[in-house]
Write a protein that holds these residues in place. Structure first.
Motif, PDB file in Angstrom:
ATOM      1  N   TRP A   1       6.192  16.268 -13.763  1.00 33.95           N
ATOM      2  CA  TRP A   1       6.974  15.806 -12.618  1.00 33.95           C
ATOM      3  C   TRP A   1       8.412  15.459 -13.008  1.00 33.95           C
ATOM      4  O   TRP A   1       8.875  14.351 -12.806  1.00 33.95           O
ATOM      5  CB  TRP A   1       6.267  14.635 -11.935  1.00 33.95           C
ATOM      6  CG  TRP A   1       4.839  14.957 -11.640  1.00 33.95           C
ATOM      7  CD1 TRP A   1       3.733  14.412 -12.206  1.00 33.95           C
ATOM      8  CD2 TRP A   1       4.363  15.944 -10.708  1.00 33.95           C
ATOM      9  NE1 TRP A   1       2.606  14.991 -11.703  1.00 33.95           N
ATOM     10  CE2 TRP A   1       2.953  15.941 -10.773  1.00 33.95           C
ATOM     11  CE3 TRP A   1       4.991  16.836  -9.824  1.00 33.95           C
ATOM     12  CZ2 TRP A   1       2.154  16.785 -10.002  1.00 33.95           C
ATOM     13  CZ3 TRP A   1       4.191  17.677  -9.059  1.00 33.95           C
ATOM     14  CH2 TRP A   1       2.796  17.644  -9.141  1.00 33.95           C
ATOM     15  N   GLY A   2       9.092  16.465 -13.584  1.00 30.69           N
ATOM     16  CA  GLY A   2      10.492  16.296 -13.915  1.00 30.69           C
ATOM     17  C   GLY A   2      10.804  16.443 -15.384  1.00 30.69           C
ATOM     18  O   GLY A   2      11.978  16.504 -15.755  1.00 30.69           O
ATOM     19  N   SER A   3       9.785  16.494 -16.233  1.00 30.57           N
ATOM     20  CA  SER A   3      10.050  16.521 -17.667  1.00 30.57           C
ATOM     21  C   SER A   3       8.950  17.231 -18.440  1.00 30.57           C
ATOM     22  O   SER A   3       7.769  17.127 -18.092  1.00 30.57           O
ATOM     23  CB  SER A   3      10.177  15.095 -18.201  1.00 30.57           C
ATOM     24  OG  SER A   3      10.377  15.090 -19.602  1.00 30.57           O
ATOM     25  N   TYR A   4       9.360  17.924 -19.497  1.00 33.13           N
ATOM     26  CA  TYR A   4       8.410  18.486 -20.448  1.00 33.13           C
ATOM     27  C   TYR A   4       8.229  17.587 -21.671  1.00 33.13           C
ATOM     28  O   TYR A   4       7.502  17.953 -22.600  1.00 33.13           O
ATOM     29  CB  TYR A   4       8.856  19.882 -20.892  1.00 33.13           C
ATOM     30  CG  TYR A   4       8.613  20.942 -19.851  1.00 33.13           C
ATOM     31  CD1 TYR A   4       7.325  21.293 -19.485  1.00 33.13           C
ATOM     32  CD2 TYR A   4       9.678  21.589 -19.221  1.00 33.13           C
ATOM     33  CE1 TYR A   4       7.085  22.264 -18.523  1.00 33.13           C
ATOM     34  CE2 TYR A   4       9.462  22.563 -18.260  1.00 33.13           C
ATOM     35  CZ  TYR A   4       8.156  22.896 -17.920  1.00 33.13           C
ATOM     36  OH  TYR A   4       7.930  23.859 -16.965  1.00 33.13           O
ATOM     37  N   ALA A   5       8.894  16.421 -21.700  1.00 29.38           N
ATOM     38  CA  ALA A   5       8.795  15.549 -22.870  1.00 29.38           C
ATOM     39  C   ALA A   5       7.399  14.950 -23.037  1.00 29.38           C
ATOM     40  O   ALA A   5       6.864  14.947 -24.148  1.00 29.38           O
ATOM     41  CB  ALA A   5       9.846  14.453 -22.806  1.00 29.38           C
ATOM     42  N   PRO A   6       6.776  14.404 -21.978  1.00 28.97           N
ATOM     43  CA  PRO A   6       5.429  13.853 -22.187  1.00 28.97           C
ATOM     44  C   PRO A   6       4.435  14.986 -22.465  1.00 28.97           C
ATOM     45  O   PRO A   6       4.336  15.939 -21.696  1.00 28.97           O
ATOM     46  CB  PRO A   6       5.125  13.169 -20.852  1.00 28.97           C
ATOM     47  CG  PRO A   6       6.432  13.030 -20.148  1.00 28.97           C
ATOM     48  CD  PRO A   6       7.242  14.201 -20.599  1.00 28.97           C
TER      49      PRO A   6
END
Length: 449
Positions: free
Chosen positions: A380-385
């Motif tokens: 939901w907005g990021s590939y970091a997690p």
């Protein structure tokens, strides 16, 4: 995967005060029943993995969420996510190779109805193939009807702010049910309704209370329809468990749908954090930029695996005897780096299963557990997690190679054995009760044999 629904400052203060007053001192590590005294979860236990269409498929059609991404420059671009759309068969067989029995997907309305009243038979055939692959690999599909995404044309009409959303939603859902009822899936109507309402309030100016009323309306209506056309169906709406605040956060929606839950779907990730809850309340009440649990990195939020026991305990008391299913649970890392606390995905998985076994041994009707998620995906907005059993580096790897984490072999072993081995003691010992799920974790801590 959910985001935390923020409370007002007064609610945060009240919760903190209540916890201090109600919770007696507790040892850092309450006594635990050794695994030698715990039964396995048994041959009928439903071991699974969870995925989500928009978060993993790629090749995304116009939807509310493609619009949210386009409108937020700080968000990672979606690209083709991990391309589950093209790679579903190999991903499904990777899950089956671990011994998984349930594979959760969402069937995306934005694909099925690209324009009002225009139904794409090719999109249905794609999902036919996905479901057939799940069954062919020896697993049962779990189908989610709404995982926070709806067509762009519906967003243009106001989304959940528009009264017509209910009828449009049900029209799509009935078509999906009619198409797949013969496959005897486990059904999930709406993913994490409260977190969904929070997201829509943030991005789409929805009124959360009105939206939750409409979600309850569609859940209850489609529940009745599913049972009309598929007698014996098992239907739920999975709830994003809010440790220390569950009654306040999810109580309202649960009351509205309580009579139409064949099993209780629970998503459990993080423990209660009194300080973060207080800061969240201050930030919400004042509109200030005080760091809060809503803005923290997911990998920094408090992970206390015994909390899953209290989540199951809560709903076993709310619905005595009703089947309980952990629809989502997992451990986030940041961009695939080892966690600062040194806790590994394998350790977290074993510890969590220990507490599932403990809950079942204590009489809770736990029937299934899904790991979130099979692969890393778009959070939901990021590939970091990163939550995946298989990690995929969307930002830097154009091949989108699936690389197994240490937890792939661990999950295979746990499934084969029906749980942790005899004598297992959790790597992460139970925490002070106020840091887990107060007041329950303080008033009735999980204790000895």
């Amino acid at each position: 995967m959910r985001s935390r629904f923020r409370r007002s400052v007064l609610a945060a203060l009240a919760a903190a005060a209540s916890t201090v007053l109600m919770c007696p001192p507790a040892p850092a590590a309450p006594p635990m029943r050794p695994a030698a005294g715990l039964p396995s979860l048994g041959p009928g236990f439903l071991w699974g993995v969870s995925t989500s269409g928009f978060q993993s498929e790629g090749h995304a059609p116009d939807s509310n969420w493609t619009r949210y991404v386009a409108a937020n420059p700080a968000y990672d671009r979606l690209q083709d996510s991990v391309d589950f759309y093209d790679r579903y068969d190999s991903d499904i067989h990777a899950a089956a190779a671990m011994g998984v029995r349930v594979f959760r997907i969402s069937i995306e309305w934005a694909r099925l109805e690209p324009a009002p009243g225009v139904w794409d038979e090719g999109a249905f055939r794609h999902y036919d193939a996905v479901v057939a692959s799940i069954e062919g690999a020896g697993m049962r599909p779990m189908i989610t009807l709404d995982h926070w995404v709806y067509p762009g044309w519906e967003a243009g009409r106001g989304g959940w702010r528009a009264a017509g959303m209910v009828g449009d939603w049900l029209d799509n859902a009935r078509r999906v049910v009619d198409r797949y009822r013969s496959r005897n899936p486990l059904w999930v109507t709406v993913n994490e309704p409260v977190a969904y309402a929070e997201q829509e309030a943030r991005h789409g100016a929805a009124d959360p209370n009105r939206m939750l009323d409409r979600i309850a309306q569609v859940h209850n209506a489609i529940y009745d329809y599913i049972h009309q056309v598929q007698p014996g169906a098992q239907v739920t709406s999975n709830l994003g468990y809010a440790a220390g605040e569950e009654a306040q956060v999810n109580g309202g929606i649960v009351d509205r749908i309580a009579n139409r839950l064949d099993y209780v779907g629970i998503d459990y990730y993080f423990a209660y954090d009194p300080a973060a809850a207080f800061l969240d309340g201050i930030s919400q009440a004042t509109g200030s930029a005080i760091p809060s649990i809503s803005s923290a990195r997911l990998s920094d939020l408090p992970v206390r695996p015994e909390g899953i026991y209290y989540a199951l305990q809560y709903y076993s008391r709310r619905f005595p005897g009703k089947p309980l299913y952990i629809v989502e649970n997992g451990l986030p890392t940041d961009n695939g780096r080892p966690r600062a606390d040194g806790y590994s995905r394998s350790d977290h998985l074993r510890d969590t299963v220990f507490w599932l076994q403990r809950a079942k041994a204590d009489g809770m009707n736990v029937i299934g557990y899904n790991y979130w998620s099979l692969t890393d995906n778009y959070e939901w907005g990021s590939y970091a997690p990163r939550f995946g059993l298989y990690t995929v580096d969307v930002r830097t790897d154009p091949t989108l190679t699936r690389r197994p984490t240490d937890a792939v072999g661990t999950y295979n072993q746990l499934i084969a054995a029906g749980g942790v081995p005899p004598g297992y003691r959790p790597v992460r010992a139970p925490s002070l009760c106020i840091l887990v799920d107060p007041p329950a974790s303080c008033l009735s801590p999980v204790g000895g044999p």
